[in-house]
Design an enzyme around this catalytic site. Sequence first.
Site, mmCIF file in Angstrom:
data_model
loop_
_atom_site.group_PDB
_atom_site.id
_atom_site.type_symbol
_atom_site.label_atom_id
_atom_site.label_comp_id
_atom_site.label_asym_id
_atom_site.label_seq_id
_atom_site.Cartn_x
_atom_site.Cartn_y
_atom_site.Cartn_z
ATOM 1 C CG ASP A 196 -1.668 1.095 1.291
ATOM 2 O OD1 ASP A 196 -2.236 1.598 0.531
ATOM 3 O OD2 ASP A 196 -1.395 1.797 2.584
ATOM 4 C CG ASP A 226 -1.522 7.683 0.058
ATOM 5 O OD1 ASP A 226 -0.114 7.975 -0.080
ATOM 6 O OD2 ASP A 226 -2.332 7.997 -0.337
#
Length: 222
Positions: A13, A15
């Site tokens: 991922d 952010d």
Amino acid sequence: MTMADSRRAFIFDMDGTIVDNMAFHTKSWVTFFQRRALDIDADEFFRTTAGRQGKEIIRSHLGEHLDDDEVLTLNTEKESVYRELYAPHLKTVSGFEALIGEAKLRGVALAVATAAPNANITFTLDGLDLRQHFDTVVGAADVARGKPHPDVFLLAAERCGVEPKHCIVFEDAPLGVEAARRAGMRCVVLSTTLPAEAFAKFDNVIHIASDFSQLTIDQLFL
């Protein structure tokens, strides 16, 4: 045994995981909604939306009646606020470059799978000169549904040519961990935003660490 059976992948991922920026995302959402006379609780907002696509968040708060062009305009506004707030603080979480460098030497495929729009992917990955390290980058424009649906992780694995069971996802949010679980993938949690207790219910979490410097390749492949 085929290559897909034997090869391994790390799927990150972006952010809150590669970069510790979720407080800035939440602050920009709060600002965006305040301009529309909506007050939201920042902690609850993060817990229930991190990993969802901007268009999903906007419709859930401002109305399903909004058409695609209206949603795009609103989301563009919000993301501009975010980039303005976070730009002076842009940096990777400690130990990230060392971990992916070792992974590449070991033949591990590397992918980014994020709910972010293309403009934010460019802002982060190109701003930090990271894109070159990844075999594939999957974002909001590539899948119809955000997390907790597994689509973004499954597409990343497919593009890497790696079976889901041989993928390890790196996440910071419960919705992302749930998406990895639905994809049949193990997960490493970065506690950049939430404490370890927030992930207690997940049986696919193999490690929880405050940053990447606490992790080794051999540890993850046990």
